[in-house]
Design a protein around this motif. Structure first.
Motif, PDB file in Angstrom:
ATOM      1  N   LEU A  24      21.149  62.647  40.630  1.00 56.88           N
ATOM      2  CA  LEU A  24      21.931  63.659  39.917  1.00 56.88           C
ATOM      3  C   LEU A  24      22.282  63.180  38.513  1.00 56.88           C
ATOM      4  N   PRO A  25      22.316  64.100  37.548  1.00 58.66           N
ATOM      5  CA  PRO A  25      22.678  63.724  36.175  1.00 58.66           C
ATOM      6  C   PRO A  25      24.096  63.155  36.118  1.00 58.66           C
ATOM      7  N   GLN A  26      24.278  62.119  35.326  1.00 54.44           N
ATOM      8  CA  GLN A  26      25.614  61.554  35.120  1.00 54.44           C
ATOM      9  C   GLN A  26      26.364  62.380  34.090  1.00 54.44           C
TER      10      GLN A  26
ATOM     11  N   PHE B 285      30.628  63.097  32.265  1.00 53.19           N
ATOM     12  CA  PHE B 285      32.023  62.690  32.131  1.00 53.19           C
ATOM     13  C   PHE B 285      32.924  63.727  32.798  1.00 53.19           C
ATOM     14  N   TYR B 286      33.935  63.240  33.503  1.00 49.01           N
ATOM     15  CA  TYR B 286      34.990  64.153  33.950  1.00 49.01           C
ATOM     16  C   TYR B 286      35.848  64.487  32.727  1.00 49.01           C
ATOM     17  N   GLU B 287      36.576  65.594  32.825  1.00 50.88           N
ATOM     18  CA  GLU B 287      37.313  66.082  31.652  1.00 50.88           C
ATOM     19  C   GLU B 287      38.332  65.056  31.145  1.00 50.88           C
ATOM     20  N   GLU B 288      38.982  64.343  32.066  1.00 49.20           N
ATOM     21  CA  GLU B 288      39.966  63.347  31.633  1.00 49.20           C
ATOM     22  C   GLU B 288      39.293  62.157  30.947  1.00 49.20           C
ATOM     23  N   GLU B 289      38.067  61.806  31.366  1.00 47.78           N
ATOM     24  CA  GLU B 289      37.324  60.730  30.707  1.00 47.78           C
ATOM     25  C   GLU B 289      36.928  61.139  29.296  1.00 47.78           C
ATOM     26  N   LEU B 290      36.501  62.380  29.162  1.00 45.73           N
ATOM     27  CA  LEU B 290      36.097  62.874  27.848  1.00 45.73           C
ATOM     28  C   LEU B 290      37.292  62.921  26.903  1.00 45.73           C
ATOM     29  N   GLU B 291      38.447  63.320  27.429  1.00 46.29           N
ATOM     30  CA  GLU B 291      39.674  63.349  26.620  1.00 46.29           C
ATOM     31  C   GLU B 291      40.015  61.943  26.133  1.00 46.29           C
ATOM     32  N   GLN B 292      39.817  60.964  27.009  1.00 42.58           N
ATOM     33  CA  GLN B 292      40.045  59.560  26.645  1.00 42.58           C
ATOM     34  C   GLN B 292      39.098  59.131  25.525  1.00 42.58           C
TER      35      GLN B 292
ATOM     36  N   THR C  86      28.142  72.089  22.044  1.00 38.63           N
ATOM     37  CA  THR C  86      26.901  72.872  22.076  1.00 38.63           C
ATOM     38  C   THR C  86      25.882  72.402  23.107  1.00 38.63           C
ATOM     39  N   GLY C  87      25.974  71.149  23.543  1.00 39.69           N
ATOM     40  CA  GLY C  87      24.992  70.631  24.492  1.00 39.69           C
ATOM     41  C   GLY C  87      23.619  70.408  23.891  1.00 39.69           C
ATOM     42  N   ILE C  88      23.523  70.356  22.560  1.00 43.62           N
ATOM     43  CA  ILE C  88      22.211  70.184  21.939  1.00 43.62           C
ATOM     44  C   ILE C  88      21.688  68.765  22.148  1.00 43.62           C
ATOM     45  N   ARG C  89      20.387  68.638  22.090  1.00 47.86           N
ATOM     46  CA  ARG C  89      19.738  67.333  22.194  1.00 47.86           C
ATOM     47  C   ARG C  89      20.019  66.533  20.913  1.00 47.86           C
ATOM     48  N   VAL C  90      19.976  65.219  21.015  1.00 44.19           N
ATOM     49  CA  VAL C  90      20.209  64.373  19.841  1.00 44.19           C
ATOM     50  C   VAL C  90      19.157  64.654  18.771  1.00 44.19           C
ATOM     51  N   SER C  91      17.905  64.832  19.184  1.00 40.37           N
ATOM     52  CA  SER C  91      16.840  65.116  18.216  1.00 40.37           C
ATOM     53  C   SER C  91      17.091  66.432  17.493  1.00 40.37           C
ATOM     54  N   GLU C  92      17.695  67.400  18.186  1.00 41.99           N
ATOM     55  CA  GLU C  92      18.029  68.678  17.559  1.00 41.99           C
ATOM     56  C   GLU C  92      19.172  68.494  16.560  1.00 41.99           C
ATOM     57  N   MET C  93      20.112  67.631  16.910  1.00 38.51           N
ATOM     58  CA  MET C  93      21.264  67.411  16.039  1.00 38.51           C
ATOM     59  C   MET C  93      20.872  66.673  14.763  1.00 38.51           C
ATOM     60  N   THR C  94      20.008  65.662  14.889  1.00 44.95           N
ATOM     61  CA  THR C  94      19.615  64.903  13.696  1.00 44.95           C
ATOM     62  C   THR C  94      18.697  65.725  12.788  1.00 44.95           C
ATOM     63  N   SER C  95      18.163  66.837  13.301  1.00 44.20           N
ATOM     64  CA  SER C  95      17.323  67.720  12.482  1.00 44.20           C
ATOM     65  C   SER C  95      18.131  68.799  11.758  1.00 44.20           C
ATOM     66  N   LEU C  96      19.424  68.889  12.059  1.00 44.35           N
ATOM     67  CA  LEU C  96      20.247  69.937  11.448  1.00 44.35           C
ATOM     68  C   LEU C  96      20.377  69.755   9.936  1.00 44.35           C
ATOM     69  N   LYS C  97      20.332  70.875   9.237  1.00 43.21           N
ATOM     70  CA  LYS C  97      20.575  70.891   7.804  1.00 43.21           C
ATOM     71  C   LYS C  97      21.988  71.417   7.536  1.00 43.21           C
ATOM     72  N   VAL C  98      22.475  71.205   6.325  1.00 46.57           N
ATOM     73  CA  VAL C  98      23.846  71.598   5.982  1.00 46.57           C
ATOM     74  C   VAL C  98      24.087  73.081   6.254  1.00 46.57           C
ATOM     75  N   GLY C  99      23.124  73.933   5.970  1.00 48.94           N
ATOM     76  CA  GLY C  99      23.316  75.371   6.148  1.00 48.94           C
ATOM     77  C   GLY C  99      23.149  75.870   7.566  1.00 48.94           C
TER      78      GLY C  99
ATOM     79  N   HIS D 193      22.143  61.885  26.330  1.00 50.14           N
ATOM     80  CA  HIS D 193      21.915  63.040  27.204  1.00 50.14           C
ATOM     81  C   HIS D 193      23.078  63.247  28.172  1.00 50.14           C
ATOM     82  N   MET D 194      23.908  62.219  28.352  1.00 49.06           N
ATOM     83  CA  MET D 194      25.047  62.323  29.254  1.00 49.06           C
ATOM     84  C   MET D 194      26.036  63.372  28.742  1.00 49.06           C
ATOM     85  N   ILE D 195      26.156  63.496  27.425  1.00 53.61           N
ATOM     86  CA  ILE D 195      27.053  64.514  26.863  1.00 53.61           C
ATOM     87  C   ILE D 195      26.464  65.905  27.091  1.00 53.61           C
ATOM     88  N   ARG D 196      25.148  66.017  27.000  1.00 53.41           N
ATOM     89  CA  ARG D 196      24.472  67.282  27.301  1.00 53.41           C
ATOM     90  C   ARG D 196      24.690  67.659  28.767  1.00 53.41           C
ATOM     91  N   HIS D 197      24.574  66.670  29.660  1.00 49.55           N
ATOM     92  CA  HIS D 197      24.848  66.913  31.083  1.00 49.55           C
ATOM     93  C   HIS D 197      26.299  67.360  31.284  1.00 49.55           C
TER      94      HIS D 197
END
Length: 298
Positions: free
Chosen positions: A111-113, A115-122, A147-160, A244-248
């Motif tokens: 199963l994908p790993q 964070f529980y909500e309290e861990e993410l808040e931490q 947004t759950g976007i992939r890291v590769s999608e995030m690093t491809s983002l432009k300012v606009g 990918h854990m943040i996406r999960h």
């Protein structure tokens, strides 16, 4: 080998980059897998790609099992090499039978790993800060979780690509499929602070429109994001993280809070619903553990 392997690999890599639009990380993995297979062929005295038979492909995979690699890693290597042979078949007429008839190993029930909500808040609280680096890092974390976007999608983002007024980000996903994903006020505030108080000063005289940059003002890479997240996790004294854990976490939290499967599929950019359905197993396991911990006679 009669066909120059270096040339074949170079042309295959160019094909993955330009036509398939794979991320630099994925391309590097494909290249490593194909070169590993070529090294294996040399030990078997196979000097021509047309001489590769099913028996060599099977022996190569058996060697991978002997190394006790994870089934997912073995499956990826099979896919990488199969893709190369399909490419070589179209480009050079090389036969592709050897790997086409090879079965992928049965997937491990893992199963994908997340964070529980309290861990993410931490994690969020431990990384608050008003310096330029902290503002950038928080914008990265907020956007990934929002947004759950992939890291590769995030690093491809432009300012606009990120509209702070509408709370929507335009993402170019796998296969150059475009999608628009909403985000909330936490991510909007973090992006605003980064865009106004951090990025312009980090950029200095650099001229490019990549949204996220490293501390030298150059476009942030996938590897750079992994390093940033590792550092943020250390600050929060949490377990080691992979992006990918943040996406999960994004998908799991949405389903736990009542989002329907089709909506989550669209937000994640999954081509098939089956890719999204793995998260139903995560939420069921979460419910089971909650029940066992909370019910007096569980």
């Amino acid at each position: 080998m009669k066909l120059g392997t270096e040339q074949a690999i170079d042309e295959f890599i160019t094909y993955l980059q330009l036509e398939k639009n794979f991320s630099p990380y994925t391309v590097a993995e494909y290249e490593k897998d194909v070169k590993e297979f070529f090294d294996f062929l040399k030990t078997e005295s196979i000097m021509d790609l047309d001489d590769v038979e099913y028996s060599q492909a099977r022996l190569f995979v058996n060697n991978l099992y002997d190394q006790q690699l994870a089934r997912t890693s073995i499956s990826r290597k099979i896919s990488s090499i199969r893709s190369f042979f399909r490419f070589a078949n179209r480009k050079y007429g090389i036969k592709e039978d050897a790997f086409r008839s090879l079965y992928h190993p049965k997937k491990e029930e893992k199963l994908p790993q997340f964070f529980y909500e309290e861990e993410l808040e931490q994690l969020f609280k431990a990384n608050l800060g008003s310096d330029r680096k902290s503002l950038r890092n928080m914008a990265i974390l907020e956007l990934l979780y929002a947004t759950g976007i992939r890291v590769s999608e995030m690093t491809s983002l432009k300012v606009g690509d990120a509209d702070l007024h509408l709370g929507i980000v335009r993402v170019m996903g796998k296969g150059r499929k475009e999608r628009y994903i909403p985000f909330g006020h936490y991510a909007a505030e973090a992006l605003k602070a980064y865009s106004e108080e951090s990025r312009p000063f980090i950029m200095k005289e650099k001229l490019h429109d990549s949204l996220f940059v490293n501390l030298r003002g150059e476009p942030l890479t996938d590897r750079g994001v992994r390093y940033i997240l590792d550092e943020m996790v250390k600050k929060a004294s949490l377990q080691k993280i992979y992006p990918h854990m943040i996406r999960h976490t994004f998908a799991t939290h949405l389903l736990n809070n009542g989002a329907d499967m089709r909506t989550v599929q669209e937000l994640l950019g999954h081509a098939h619903l089956s890719s999204t359905q793995v998260y139903t197993h995560v939420t069921k396991e979460h419910l089971r553990k909650t029940y066992i911990n909370a019910h007096p006679r569980a």
